[in-house]
Each structure stands twice: as C-alpha cells, then as structure tokens.
Design an enzyme around this catalytic site. Structure first.
Site, PDB file in Angstrom:
ATOM      1  N   CYS A 136       0.960  -1.198   0.101  1.00  0.00           N
ATOM      2  CA  CYS A 136      -0.109  -0.050  -0.028  1.00  0.00           C
ATOM      3  C   CYS A 136       0.796   1.309  -0.098  1.00  0.00           C
ATOM      4  O   CYS A 136       1.448   1.708   0.971  1.00  0.00           O
ATOM      5  CB  CYS A 136      -0.902   0.044   1.233  1.00  0.00           C
ATOM      6  N   CYS A 139      -0.615   4.459   2.363  1.00  0.00           N
ATOM      7  CA  CYS A 139      -0.339   4.062   3.498  1.00  0.00           C
ATOM      8  C   CYS A 139       1.147   4.027   3.996  1.00  0.00           C
ATOM      9  O   CYS A 139       1.499   4.804   4.834  1.00  0.00           O
ATOM     10  CB  CYS A 139      -0.660   2.558   4.023  1.00  0.00           C
ATOM     11  N   ASP A 140       2.078   3.505   3.261  1.00  0.00           N
ATOM     12  CA  ASP A 140       3.583   3.344   3.815  1.00  0.00           C
ATOM     13  C   ASP A 140       4.523   4.303   3.081  1.00  0.00           C
ATOM     14  O   ASP A 140       5.545   4.378   3.544  1.00  0.00           O
ATOM     15  CB  ASP A 140       3.968   2.062   3.488  1.00  0.00           C
TER      16      ASP A 140
END
Ligand code: NAP
Length: 319
Positions: A136, A139-140
């Site tokens: 992701c 997200c990261d």
C-alpha cells in the site's frame, strides 16, 4: 415461515456496497450494511482518483469515500461495523452470524466483499512484511522519504503508486515481468517522463533480503537468464488482487478459477436472492465507477427479487 429481520443485507462497505446502500436506503428498504473495518475498501488507500466522473480536478480516495458514505448516510443507511463469522445463503431467509455471536437475517444479500493485494510468494516477503515489504503506497509511502525503493508490477496500481511514491523516495525502480506495461497510457506517459522512475523489464524478484533494520536488497531474475542484485530499502508489491472470499460459502456460490463470484448482468449469483457487486465479481474491468454501477444494479435486482414489496419505513414528509 421464518421472518427475516431485513429485506436486504449488504456485506462490505466499499464503493459497491455504499452505492447499493444508498439505493436501498432511498428505495426505503429495510437494509443493513455490514462492514468489518471502516467504509471504503481499497479506494480508501488510493492516493488520488483522477477518473471518477464529476470530479473534474480529481479527488483523493479518502475524500471520495467520505462523500459516498455521507451520501448513503443522508438517506439513513443503517451500518454495522463487525466481523462476519459465517453466512448461510440458501433458502428464502439468509442468515449472517457475526463473530460476536449476533445473528442477522435477510430476504436478499448483496456481496461486496472486494479484493486484497496479491502476494509475491517469494522468500523474504513474509519475513520483511511491514519492515520494507508493503502492499500500500498511500499507507506506507511517507516511511521511504529520501530512500531508494522498488515497485513490482506493470498495472494501473503499480504505475499510479510508483508516481505517488516519487513524492517521498529519491528513486523508484519499477520491476516488471514483461517488456511493456499493462497500465493505462496516460499513467505510462507520466511514469516514463518522471526522472525519479527507472524501469527494469522482463524481470522478476526472486528473493527479498535484509537484516534487522529491514529490507536491504532484492535478488532479481532476468528472463534472459542472468541474476542481479538491486539495493533498495523498500519494495511495494502491486501485482493485482485476489478475492476476499474466505468467509463466503463457496460450495453454494459459483466462482471463477481465481475465486471471484460469477454473476449474470443483473449481478445475480447462482443462489436465488444473492447478488454480488464490485471487485469480488468475476469480470475484466475493475474501476471504482464499475463497482459503484454494479452496486446500483445489484440493489435494483434485489428490489425486483423482493417483488417491489411495500416500503417498511414510515412516510417521511420532510424530504
Ligand atoms: P492488474 O491490472 O491485474 O495488474 C497486475 C500487474 O502485476 C500486471 O502488470 C502483471 O503482469 C503483474 N503481475 C501479476 N502477477 C505477478 C507476479 N506474480 N509477479 C510479477 N508481476 C506480476 O492489477 P492492478 O494494477 O492491481 O489493478 C487491479 C484492477 O484495478 C485493474 O482492473 C485495474 O485496471 C484497476 N485499477 C484502476 C485504476 C485506475 O483506473 N486509475 C487504478 C488502480 C487499479 P502482466 O502485465 O505481465 O500480467
């Protein structure tokens, strides 16, 4: 005959489920949407959506879901945030049992359980998950500021996310197993023009290696036969999706080889009264707009199945 608590239960709260919920709530059905996490599904972790009609400047995945949720809420969609333990789809009354023991019944079900990122299935992947291996970018991505990282895959997700990751990383190497990308042309053009993105073609990652600090290098296998090492501190595996079907009674539903649910064009599954919409469906094109459209079709089919029963809700003269 056993009475169902709901006319319709929608399982999953991504774009398909939220749209089915919006239509059902507007249709004054007695409807419940059950979602295990938060509404949004994969769109929630999509950095930017540039092809949803009406959003002329694009919209973040988060904002799009926020609006879809608010839209369904405006019509009073009842939602339950809980994990489902089992579903019984056969018969006139379908039963859903939650992990907390609660039981819900409905005459019709729309399955919108979506999909999740596919795994590479190579040595080191599991060991370094969350320590350099990610699925992701939204997200990261920020964890990789000023670092050199790799993206595996050549589809829309890989290329869109590679572009997103250039906001943080100094260099993003896209590793693709073929010599041309699958992603849509406008994304390809942007990626080829981006100075921070490099491509390694006809190559697969054979192993992810690292140490106590996390990922340090990738062992690459080139189709020409040789192997090489790529030094990176992060690898984003963006190689497609697999169905969220673990909870579904697959002995009752017809699925394709990959486990996605087969429906007709009205979104009806092989089980009467059970419909499916969004990424969990077996199909060729997976777009947010498709998922939303299928959610609408599935709900309208469910209404037809219910036989246009009289609305359960009291008249609301304020709207
Ligand atoms: P996808 O379109 O299925 O692409 C997967 C990519 O990963 C392909 O390039 C594939 O290579 C590669 N791949 C698959 N298995 C692999 C493996 N084991 N090792 C190495 N590479 C592998 O998946 P996606 O990009 O996640 O997209 C999923 C769906 O969402 C698609 O329908 C896509 O169009 C849609 N989507 C749309 C947008 C948008 O419209 N902006 C954004 C994101 C996703 P090959 O090309 O050789 O098969």
């Amino acid at each position: 005959m056993q009475q169902a608590q709901y006319q319709l239960i929608i399982v999953g709260g991504g774009p398909a489920g939220l749209t089915a919920g919006l239509y059902a709530a507007r249709g004054r059905l007695k409807v419940l949407l059950i979602e295990k996490g938060t509404t949004g599904g994969q769109v929630l972790v999509t950095d930017w959506v540039d092809n949803y009609p009406g959003f002329t400047e694009g919209v973040s995945g988060f904002d799009l879901i926020d609006k879809m949720t608010a839209h369904a809420d405006r019509f009073g969609l009842e939602k339950k945030f809980a994990t489902i333990k089992s579903l019984q789809l056969a018969g006139d009354v379908k039963t859903i049992t939650l992990e907390n023991g609660e039981i819900f019944t409905a005459k019709t079900i729309v399955l919108c359980t979506g999909a999740k990122p596919r795994q590479l299935d190579i040595p080191g992947e599991y060991e370094f998950k969350g320590r350099g291996v990610s699925y992701c970018a939204t997200c990261d991505g920020p964890f990789y500021r000023n670092q050199e990282i790799a993206v595996v895959g050549g589809g829309n997700t890989a290329i869109q996310d590679a572009l997103h990751l250039t906001k943080f990383a100094t260099k993003v190497t896209v590793i693709h197993r073929r010599g041309e990308l699958r992603a849509t042309k406008i994304l390809q053009e942007k990626a080829f023009c981006n100075q921070k993105i490099d491509f390694i073609w006809n190559t697969q990652v054979k192993e992810i290696r690292g140490d106590k600090n996390g990922v340090a290098e990738l062992l690459l296998s080139h189709h020409a036969g040789e192997e090489s090492i790529l030094k990176v501190t992060g690898i984003f595996a963006l190689i497609g999706i697999s169905p969220n079907n673990e909870l579904l009674p697959l002995d009752q539903l017809q699925t394709d080889k990959a486990g996605f649910i087969v429906t007709d064009e009205e979104m009806a599954t092989t089980v009467p009264g059970v419909f499916a919409a969004g990424d969990i469906r077996s199909k060729k094109s997976r777009q947010i707009i498709n998922a939303a459209g299928e959610g609408a079709v599935a709900e309208l089919s469910a209404e037809r199945y219910l036989g246009n029963q009289a609305p359960d809700q009291p008249l609301n003269c304020s709207e």
